[in-house]
Design an enzyme around this catalytic site. Structure first.
Site, mmCIF file in Angstrom:
data_model
loop_
_atom_site.group_PDB
_atom_site.id
_atom_site.type_symbol
_atom_site.label_atom_id
_atom_site.label_comp_id
_atom_site.label_asym_id
_atom_site.label_seq_id
_atom_site.Cartn_x
_atom_site.Cartn_y
_atom_site.Cartn_z
ATOM 1 N N GLU A 195 0.779 -1.006 0.002
ATOM 2 C CA GLU A 195 -0.063 -0.038 -0.057
ATOM 3 C C GLU A 195 0.753 1.327 -0.044
ATOM 4 O O GLU A 195 0.787 2.070 0.712
ATOM 5 C CB GLU A 195 -0.826 -0.006 1.089
ATOM 6 C CG GLU A 195 -2.155 -1.189 1.037
ATOM 7 C CD GLU A 195 -3.066 -1.032 2.079
ATOM 8 O OE1 GLU A 195 -3.029 -0.337 2.897
ATOM 9 O OE2 GLU A 195 -4.117 -1.712 1.988
ATOM 10 N N GLU A 234 -5.103 -8.425 -0.671
ATOM 11 C CA GLU A 234 -5.849 -8.338 0.728
ATOM 12 C C GLU A 234 -7.458 -7.873 0.188
ATOM 13 O O GLU A 234 -7.827 -7.246 -0.488
ATOM 14 C CB GLU A 234 -5.585 -6.783 1.376
ATOM 15 C CG GLU A 234 -4.177 -7.060 2.124
ATOM 16 C CD GLU A 234 -3.772 -6.019 3.015
ATOM 17 O OE1 GLU A 234 -4.692 -5.153 3.522
ATOM 18 O OE2 GLU A 234 -2.504 -5.773 2.977
HETATM 19 O O1 AHR Z 1 -5.208 -6.029 6.839
HETATM 20 C C1 AHR Z 1 -4.984 -5.023 7.617
HETATM 21 C C2 AHR Z 1 -4.474 -3.832 6.832
HETATM 22 O O2 AHR Z 1 -5.153 -3.201 5.869
HETATM 23 C C3 AHR Z 1 -2.964 -4.148 6.593
HETATM 24 O O3 AHR Z 1 -1.936 -3.979 7.195
HETATM 25 C C4 AHR Z 1 -2.927 -2.783 5.357
HETATM 26 O O4 AHR Z 1 -2.289 -3.207 4.176
HETATM 27 C C5 AHR Z 1 -4.235 -2.607 5.199
HETATM 28 O O5 AHR Z 1 -4.613 -1.381 4.859
#
Ligand code: AHR
Length: 514
Positions: free
Chosen positions: A173, A292
């Site tokens: 990110e 994610e």
């Molecule tokens: O999964 C939780 C968080 O969400 C992770 O650390 C991050 O990459 C995202 O913003």
């Protein structure tokens, strides 16, 4: 009762599901590692401190690849802190989650845990506070057989054979201001490109994922992917996507529509990646790593849910308790991923244990399945094979999905959301798995499915996940409250299937050749 028709042909495929589509994620965050997968002293812990009760549930869940060590955590992580004799490892402040990181669990312990769980490791490197040098050293430490400083250090630490990690994420990110040393697309693109070059010079067999936008609602979305790929196109194999679905507004219809925005997100990123290829007249196709995805909102916005004061070790943060309703939206996301099997070659449910997770534990106590456990386990078990292009004719509804960014109230219209969302996966033995989500929370839906080219089919298994109370949850005391139950009344005639789906239900039908 609503009605919907679904038409598919055994020969008309979207693509084959890559085994990596069924991945998950372990971050040094809250009780995911400490008190989650790793808890020395727990009654079920093995000699390495891995909780066996959690390992059993992980095997049942069926993830194939595991992303590690973050997430936001990785952007400040010195991987060297987590290797070598445990008593010599430093204790550090973690600025991603404002906790104290004891470093008693690190890269080698993670590799051992992956072996025990039967999953492939996916490593992320720190391109926040660090850059290419630390990344290439980590690849040498993990993958080089021996005879060099870093590979011999691994051997000295007790891991003679290389870990042979194939899949690497180039940071996390990096477009987000919450990230340690976040970057512009130009800055990140250049750092990622140089890191990728060196990492691959050390091990040409590795695969690399560049960071895409951390969400579709980011202000730089689109331009970010375009510029990052402009820099990394020759070096990256994947671009990442992240999505957390929410129901902040208590608007169930829009929440259940939100997986359709994942479909749009995927299609858009594919278009951008192919646009970059087109500018080069290149036949190379950048694949997507949806590394994610989940439902996450209750423990997301308020600082007290994300941060516990006093720099604690492994505090209970982001411990989202999932409802039946969440499992439905989650199931919709599973369908979206399956239906993009041609380009989404890797995906990670974020995360695995305790932290926005399908598996919950009590420290010192039991472990149990959250509601979202079930659609994932079923997708992983029955989603292997050829995803068919299912044409769905279903009535639809209009929704307005609210997806705030920081203080900004953003919403996204979704029109003509089909009440029935479907994925169909055929296997080599001529079997067919149907994943069916009825998004109508009030009405039953009669689905008539015409599976052409299969010959006569028979029902092997049919299960539904539903509950009269959409807010029903599983807990330590009622761990089975929301669980799959037999789906009755599936009628099969040759290759035609008819079934009535309950309102607000997730259903899986396994058909075998007769
Ligand atoms: O999964 C939780 C968080 O969400 C992770 O650390 C991050 O990459 C995202 O913003």
């Amino acid at each position: 009762m609503r009605k919907a028709n679904v038409l598919m042909d055994r020969d008309f495929a979207i693509g084959h599901t890559d085994p990596r589509l069924f991945g998950a994620f372990v971050e040094h965050l809250g009780r995911c590692v400490y008190g989650g997968i790793y808890e020395p002293g727990h009654p079920t812990a093995d000699e390495k401190g891995f909780r066996r009760d959690v390992l059993d549930l992980v095997r049942e869940l069926g993830p194939t690849i595991m992303r590690y060590p973050g997430g936001n955590f990785v952007s400040g992580y010195n991987w060297e802190d987590g290797v070598g004799p445990v008593e010599e490892r430093p204790t550090r402040l973690d600025l991603a989650w404002f906790t104290t990181e004891p470093n008693t669990f690190g890269t080698n312990e993670f590799m051992d845990w992956c072996k025990a769980a039967g999953v492939e490791p996916m490593m992320a490197v720190n391109l926040g506070t660090r850059a290419g040098d630390a990344a290439r050293n980590l690849v040498e430490y993990c993958n080089h057989p021996g005879g060099t400083y870093w590979s011999d250090l691994r051997r000295k630490h007790g891991w003679e054979k290389p870990h042979d990690v194939k899949f690497w994420c180039l940071g996390n990110e990096m477009d987000g201001p919450w990230q340690m040393e976040y970057k512009t697309a130009t800055q990140y693109g250049l750092v990622a490109k140089e890191a990728a070059k060196m990492m691959r010079w050390i091990d040409p067999s590795i695969e690399l994922a560049a960071c895409g936008s951390s969400a579709r609602n980011m202000p730089t979305y689109g331009r970010w992917e375009d510029e990052v790929l402009e820099h990394t196109f020759e070096h990256a194999d994947y671009i990442s996507l992240h999505t957390y679905l929410n129901n902040y507004k208590g608007d169930t219809a829009s929440f259940l529509a939100s997986p359709d925005l994942m479909d749009n997100f995927i299609d858009e990123v594919v278009a951008i990646a192919d646009g970059v290829a087109a500018r080069r007249r290149s036949t190379k196709r950048i694949m997507l790593s949806f590394d994610e995805w989940n439902v996450w909102y209750r423990t997301r916005r308020k600082r007290q849910d994300r941060v516990k004061e006093g720099w604690p070790i492994a505090p209970p943060i982001l411990e989202e308790i999932y409802t039946m309703e969440d499992a439905l939206a989650f199931g919709g996301a599973c369908i979206s991923l399956l239906n993009h099997a041609d380009r989404v070659k890797s995906a990670c449910l974020a995360q695995l244990v305790n932290v926005i997770a399908p598996i919950m534990t009590e420290t010192g106590g039991p472990a149990w399945r959250q509601t979202i456990f079930h659609p994932f386990a079923q997708m992983s078990k029955h989603g292997r094979g050829k995803v068919l292009r299912a044409q769905v004719e279903s009535e639809g509804y209009d929704a307005e999905y609210y997806d705030p960014r920081g203080q900004q109230e953003l919403s996204f219209p979704v029109s003509n959301v089909a009440y029935l969302k479907v994925a169909a996966v055929s296997d080599e033995k001529g079997g067919l798995s149907l994943f069916l989500l009825n998004r109508d929370v009030k009405q039953e839906l009669e689905a008539s499915i015409d599976a052409r080219g299969f010959g006569a089919l028979t029902v092997e298994e049919a299960l539904e996940l539903r509950h009269d109370d959409l807010q029903a949850i599983n807990s330590k005391d009622a761990p089975e409250r929301v669980s799959p139950a037999p789906l009755e009344g599936v009628v099969v005639d040759g290759g035609k299937v008819r079934v009535t789906l309950k309102p607000a239900s997730w259903n899986v039908i396994r058909l075998a050749p007769r």
